[in-house]
Design an enzyme around this catalytic site. Structure first.
Site, short mmCIF file in Angstrom:
data_model
loop_
_atom_site.label_atom_id
_atom_site.label_comp_id
_atom_site.label_asym_id
_atom_site.label_seq_id
_atom_site.Cartn_x
_atom_site.Cartn_y
_atom_site.Cartn_z
CE LYS A 50 -5.43 -1.71 1.85
NZ LYS A 50 -4.03 -2.16 1.96
CB THR A 65 -1.08 -0.37 1.19
OG1 THR A 65 -1.70 -1.05 1.04
CG2 THR A 65 -1.78 1.20 1.22
CE LYS A 114 1.55 2.33 4.53
NZ LYS A 114 2.19 1.23 3.77
#
Length: 290
Positions: free
Chosen positions: A174, A99, A242
């Site tokens: 995502k 990711t 994050k």
């Protein structure tokens, strides 16, 4: 485009079982991990080749899969001093399950196209359990033909995989996933906290409402560990922060308001302050119970 020889970089809690599924499906798998011991452990369980360098894995593969930590890791593996960029075979496909930011995906895509190679940004959802059971969800951006060439690869460790559009689209999808999860977990934590304060048997409450409209994956798979105060598992708070940072930055750029995601990110910062940076994201309940 050939996909029989696969190089897998990153043998963490997600990458190791994913590479294992590929080996079991009889792909020719070569592996590399910064910590060599993890490669040795993987090789003791599965059939494949251990590579001693990134150039070695590039020379051995026509598809290279990355499952590492962040933008910096991906950039270093591809275009770092000891990266794969100059050892890639023309037509190679790089699948990045990390990711990252959408900007990183677009940058790597342009770089690899200049080398007559393809980059697919393909973040995953489903966590460690999904990786181990081969039931991940893959959301991908990049060249559609290259993506379709890799269908058998995705089928090895996922229950669903979908092409989302041009380069960066997988990472943007995502971000949507993480925005939704953040709100769901906070709502679950608040509901469970309210239940306990109201004097209800929260286990019974959860058993009832999982059968109705409030049901979610988070509720079904996390309420028992939350009740037990067990958070040493699952997707870490620091990794969620994050991911949310990518979403919040992208939202600033495209003018979308994310008040809930922004608030939950602040709550996760408080969990980190409690020493819970490596706790599962469901630890939002622990913050309420102080």
């Amino acid at each position: 485009m050939k996909t029989d020889k696969i190089g897998f970089i990153g043998l963490g809690v997600m990458g190791s079982p994913m590479a294992g599924h590929l080996s079991k499906k009889n792909f020719q798998v070569s592996v590399f991990n910064r910590t060599h011991k993890k490669s040795v452990i993987w090789h003791s369980k599965y059939k494949g080749k251990i590579c001693s360098s990134l150039s070695d894995i590039a020379n051995s593969s026509n598809v290279i899969i990355l499952c590492v930590g962040n933008d910096k890791d991906v950039k270093g593996i591809i275009n770092g001093k000891l990266g794969i960029i100059d050892s890639l075979k023309p037509g190679s496909i790089i699948i990045d399950h990390t990711t990252t930011s959408a900007e990183l995906a677009k940058e790597m895509n342009e770089l690899l196209l200049s080398k007559n190679c393809f980059f697919i940004d393909a973040p995953i959802s489903g966590g460690q359990l999904g990786a181990e059971s081969g039931a991940l969800s893959v959301m991908a951006g990049g060249d559609k033909k290259a993506f379709e060439t890799c269908n058998k690869i995705f089928e090895s460790y996922s229950k669903s995989y979908k092409f989302m559009g041009s380069s960066g689209s997988g990472q943007l999808t995502k971000m949507v996933n993480q925005i939704c999860i953040a709100g769901l977990i906070q709502a679950l934590a608040e509901g469970m906290y309210f239940s306990s304060k109201a004097g209800l048997n929260t286990a019974d409450v959860m058993d009832v409402i999982t059968k109705g409209a409030a049901q979610s994956w988070q509720m079904e798979n996390r309420y028992k560990t939350m009740l037990a105060g067990e958070y040493e598992h699952g997707f870490a708070v620091e990794w969620m922060r994050k991911d949310l940072s990518f979403a919040l930055k992208e939202a600033k750029n495209n003018g979308s308001a994310l008040p809930v995601a922004q608030l939950v990110d602040q709550y996760y910062a408080e969990v980190e302050g409690l020493g819970g940076g490596r706790w599962d994201t469901s630890s939002l309940l622990a913050r309420l119970q102080i």
